[in-house]
Design a protein around this motif. Sequence first.
Motif, PDB file in Angstrom:
ATOM      1  N   UNK A 141       0.832  -1.210   0.000  1.00 37.15           N
ATOM      2  CA  UNK A 141       0.000   0.000   0.000  1.00 37.15           C
ATOM      3  C   UNK A 141       0.865   1.258   0.000  1.00 37.15           C
ATOM      4  N   UNK A 142       1.990   1.217   0.726  1.00 39.79           N
ATOM      5  CA  UNK A 142       2.915   2.351   0.734  1.00 39.79           C
ATOM      6  C   UNK A 142       3.507   2.582  -0.654  1.00 39.79           C
ATOM      7  N   UNK A 143       3.907   1.520  -1.325  1.00 36.63           N
ATOM      8  CA  UNK A 143       4.457   1.671  -2.669  1.00 36.63           C
ATOM      9  C   UNK A 143       3.419   2.182  -3.651  1.00 36.63           C
ATOM     10  N   UNK A 144       2.174   1.808  -3.445  1.00 29.58           N
ATOM     11  CA  UNK A 144       1.124   2.213  -4.373  1.00 29.58           C
ATOM     12  C   UNK A 144       0.803   3.696  -4.250  1.00 29.58           C
ATOM     13  N   UNK A 145       0.716   4.212  -3.011  1.00 29.32           N
ATOM     14  CA  UNK A 145       0.356   5.617  -2.817  1.00 29.32           C
ATOM     15  C   UNK A 145       1.568   6.531  -2.780  1.00 29.32           C
ATOM     16  N   UNK A 146       2.772   5.992  -2.525  1.00 31.60           N
ATOM     17  CA  UNK A 146       3.981   6.797  -2.582  1.00 31.60           C
ATOM     18  C   UNK A 146       4.345   7.513  -1.299  1.00 31.60           C
ATOM     19  N   UNK A 147       3.615   7.341  -0.239  1.00 27.35           N
ATOM     20  CA  UNK A 147       3.943   7.973   1.043  1.00 27.35           C
ATOM     21  C   UNK A 147       3.339   7.116   2.151  1.00 27.35           C
ATOM     22  N   UNK A 148       3.753   7.401   3.388  1.00 31.23           N
ATOM     23  CA  UNK A 148       3.223   6.651   4.532  1.00 31.23           C
ATOM     24  C   UNK A 148       3.951   5.336   4.741  1.00 31.23           C
ATOM     25  N   UNK A 149       5.256   5.413   5.057  1.00 29.03           N
ATOM     26  CA  UNK A 149       6.021   4.189   5.297  1.00 29.03           C
ATOM     27  C   UNK A 149       5.451   3.472   6.530  1.00 29.03           C
TER      28      UNK A 149
END
Length: 428
Positions: free
Chosen positions: A107-115
Motif C-alpha cells: 500500500x505504501x508503494x502504491x500511494x507513494x507515502x506513509x512508510x
Amino acid sequence: MLTINYTYRIYPNTTQQTELLEWIETCRGVYNYALRELKDWMASRKCPADRCSLEKEYTIPADELFPSYHRQQNNLPKAKKQFPHLGKVHSQVLQTTIRRVYDTWEAFQKRGYGFPRFNKLGQFKSFVFPQLKNNPISGHTIKLPTIGKVPINLHRSIPNGFALKSVRVGSKVRGTQWYAVVTITSDVSVPEIEPRSPCIGIDLGLERFLMASDSSVEESPQCFESMQSKLKLLQHRAARKQKGSKNWEKAQLAIARVYHRIANRRQDFHLKTAHKLCDRAQTIFAEDLNVKGLRRGMLREDCVDAAFGQFLSLTEGVCWKRGVYFAKVDPNGTRPNCFAMVSKGLNVREHHCPDCRDRTHRDTPPASLRERVAAEMVLHRGLEPVSRQRLWENESACQVGLSGVDDLDRWRGARTSNREIGKPALYL
C-alpha cells in the motif's frame, strides 16, 4: 464471488483472555521484527556506492536478497527454535501477521507515502485465523483453534449457501471487550444496481448534519461534544495518577469506555440515517468530500466529530445491501454564493432574487435555503451523467432524470443561476 463480514461480540473467560492477549503481543513482536528487517535492508541501500554515511552504517552484505514475504515466512520455523514462545501461537496466525507487513508495504508503494510504522504496546489489537476446517460456530459458541470454545452473541445467523472463510479476533477498550469478525463467502453473482426513481441529493454540513433535496433534515448528534465534559473530568483524574499503577490503569479504562461509547453512538446515528435515506429514495447522490482536508481546517474538531467519511462509507454499504443506487459527485461549486439583498414590504411574503433567480418564502432561514439549494445542485450533478448514459430508457419520454418536467421548470425559472455548472440538457 460474494464476500461479507459479520461482527459478533464474544465473551472469553479469564484464562482465554490472558492467552489471547499473549497471542496479540507475540504477533506484535513478529510484526515489528519483520518490519525491522525490511527497514534495515532499505536503509543499507540508501548510502552511495563510493562513500559511507557519517551517522551510521548498516552492515548488510550487498548480495543479501530482499527480505520478501516468502523468505520471512520460511524463517518462522527457525525462529520458533530460537524463541520457544512463538510456538504457542497458531502457525497460520503468525503467517498472516507477516502477510500484514507486506500488505502495508504494498500500500505504501502504491500511494507513494506513509512508510509502515512500528506498533507500540496496545496498538496491535487483532489477529486472523485464515483457514478453518469446519464451521466453528455451533449454537452460541465459536471454536477457535488452540483457544477452545468461546461464547458468542450470535445476533444474526449466517445465511444459507455461505461458507465461513476466516475469523479475525480483535479487542477493544484496552482488552476488556472482544469481537470476532467472521468472513463468509458464496459463489453467487450480484447484479449491478441501476438508478431508478425516486432520487435525492444530500448535502453534509456542520450546522445541520444532513440536508436532502426533498427538504428533509437530520440534526447533528454531536456525540463527542455531549460527552466532552465527562471525558475532560476523567482525563484530569487520570493525569493525577502515577503512570503504570493500578489506579492509572483503571482511569485509562474508564476513558477508553467513554471513547468507545462515543464511537458506538456515532456509528448508530450514521446507520439509522442511512436507512432513513434508503426508505425515501432508490437513488442517492452525495458529495465526494475531501475528508483528510477537512481534518486540517479551523473546524477540524467538529468535522472529526461528524465523521463524514464514515457516514459516506456506511451509506454506500447500506445502499448496496438494500439495492439502492449510490454515487458521489464533485463537491466544488455546490454551495450557492448569492447573498443579494432585496428590499420588500411586509405584504410581500415571497423572496425573489434578481441575480440568481431564486424564489422562496421570506421566512425561510438563509442557512436552510443554502443547504437545500446545495442538495439540489448535488442531485442535478448526479442526474446529468446518468441522463447522458441513457439509463432512464424505461421512463417516459417527458422525464429527464426522475421528474424531468419539474426539474426543467425549476432550472429554467427560479432556481438556476448562470454559473459554470450550466443548464441541464434535455435528453429524449
